[in-house]
Design an enzyme around this catalytic site. Structure first.
Site, PDB file in Angstrom:
ATOM      1  N   ASP A 238      39.342  49.350  39.825  1.00  0.00           N
ATOM      2  CA  ASP A 238      39.848  49.326  41.201  1.00  0.00           C
ATOM      3  C   ASP A 238      39.777  50.725  41.800  1.00  0.00           C
ATOM      4  OD1 ASP A 238      40.326  46.639  40.895  1.00  0.00           O
ATOM      5  OD2 ASP A 238      42.488  46.862  40.573  1.00  0.00           O
ATOM      6  N   HIS A 293      38.158  45.657  34.325  1.00  0.00           N
ATOM      7  CA  HIS A 293      38.709  44.314  34.183  1.00  0.00           C
ATOM      8  C   HIS A 293      37.840  43.298  34.910  1.00  0.00           C
ATOM      9  CE1 HIS A 293      40.543  46.245  37.703  1.00  0.00           C
ATOM     10  NE2 HIS A 293      40.677  45.042  38.244  1.00  0.00           N
ATOM     11  N   ARG A 303      43.134  28.832  39.167  1.00  0.00           N
ATOM     12  CA  ARG A 303      43.920  30.044  38.986  1.00  0.00           C
ATOM     13  C   ARG A 303      44.081  30.758  40.326  1.00  0.00           C
ATOM     14  NH1 ARG A 303      42.901  35.396  37.814  1.00  0.00           N
ATOM     15  NH2 ARG A 303      44.641  36.319  36.714  1.00  0.00           N
TER      16      ARG A 303
END
Ligand code: OGA
Ligand code: NI
Length: 362
Positions: A238, A293, A303
């Site tokens: 990120d 990630h 989800r």
């Protein structure tokens, strides 16, 4: 809405092949959604290793030390007793579910404009990959009111005059809680490196980072007919100082640990996942990893997640903190503003940090 974010994403219009599909209507995985190792060098299965992301109770007096250790070795951790009301997490989850359950044509009314950052669309990193990801997203910067008016022309008031607390906007409440939590976590992480409030002038007189900037990213990963060949959200770090993520009870988020590989972050009801972003990695002079990630999908359960992407004010120069620099540990990175870093990331993606690396003298 921070105009800087708009600037950055203007560089990457969504190409026709990356327009959103109604994934729930697909019974087979189309070719354009089938990933192999060639599409993403990091496309390997999760490891069987029993290692798990540390879970830290924020009300525990030993939390600070545990956060320090987790950040050093993982660049991420889960946090419980974080002070964000569980009812608010329920509310943001219901809002996210309702939003993505709207028919595709309704969501398209609030589509992220080609020159914008806010609104409905494919993953923000889609333009770096030839294959499409099995997900849809909704980015909110600033007020969500106009978006919700487009999505729910008659009923948007339900989300503006919400029951939590004092009948205010759930997104706004969420943002306020997240900002407080992110600030608290930031100081805990920094103090684990021996950095104090006096060392960071740009944190402002109240040490609150002068109301740093943020975006809220709602994500939906629908059930997938062939999950092993699909990718929900490809591997990335990120571009934040840190990110606080709420995930519903469906597993899917994986973090990469050196020497181990991909590990799934088991959802713990009511907990939040925190990860170090590239800018905190720079501030720490490379001591804290900004964790890689990704999200894998599954066959039976959809989800949902809500990422709070937290960064500094746009004109602040981020550079390795002086206390973490010495003749034997020279600064690894040159100073960079968030705005400039986002531009670099929009061009170089996962290589952006190496572009910011300081040129070491021989
Ligand atoms: C993101 C992200 C993870 C998730 O939005 O940057 O990494 O679980 N999301 O959706
Ligand atoms: Ni992310």
């Amino acid at each position: 809405m921070p105009s800087m974010l708009t600037d950055v994403f203007r560089a990457h219009p969504i190409s026709l092949s990356h327009q959103t599909h109604d994934l729930t209507s697909l019974r087979q995985l189309p070719d354009s959604f089938t990933w192999t190792h060639e599409d993403d060098l990091l496309f390997s299965a999760a490891s069987n290793d029993q290692n798990t992301l540390p879970v830290i109770d924020l009300s525990d007096h030993a939390a600070a030390a545990a956060i320090g250790r987790a950040c050093m070795s993982w660049g991420a951790f889960q946090v419980t007793n974080h002070g964000v009301p569980l009812s608010l997490l329920d509310d943001i989850e219901s809002l996210t579910v309702s939003l993505f359950r709207l028919p595709a044509h309704r969501k398209m009314r609030a589509a992220r404009p080609v020159d914008g950052v806010s609104g409905y669309g494919v993953a923000r990193i889609a333009s770096f990959f030839h294959k499409q990801m099995w997900s849809e997203g909704f980015t909110v910067t600033g007020s969500a009111r106009d978006h919700f008016r487009k999505l729910w022309p008659l009923h948007h008031l339900k989300y503006c005059i919400y029951s939590y607390p004092f009948n205010s906007d759930v997104i706004k409440e969420y943002e306020e809680h997240m900002q407080k939590l992110a600030t608290k976590l930031m100081w805990l992480v920094l103090s684990s490196l021996g950095v104090t409030e006096a060392d960071i002038k740009w944190a402002g007189p109240n040490s609150d980072f002068n109301g740093a900037q943020a975006a809220i990213q709602l994500n939906h990963y629908p059930v997938c007919p062939e999950p092993d060949r699909a990718m929900g959200l490809a591997a990335h770090t990120d571009s934040t100082l840190l990110t606080v993520l709420y995930q519903n009870i469906t597993a899917g988020l994986q973090v990469f640990k050196d020497g181990v590989g991909w590990l799934t972050v088991s959802p713990i009801p009511g907990s939040l996942v925190v990860n170090i972003g590239d800018l905190l990695h720079i501030l720490s002079n490379g001591r804290l990893p900004s964790v890689l990630h990704r999200v894998r999908v599954n066959k039976n359960r959809s989800r949902f997640s809500v990422a709070y992407l937290w960064g500094p004010q746009s004109d602040v120069q981020i550079s390795p903190i002086w206390k973490l620099v010495s003749p034997v540990e020279p600064p690894l990175y040159r100073p960079v503003t968030w705005k400039e870093y986002l531009r670099t990331k929009a061009t170089h993606f996962n290589n952006a940090l190496s572009v910011i690396r300081a040129h070491q003298q021989e």
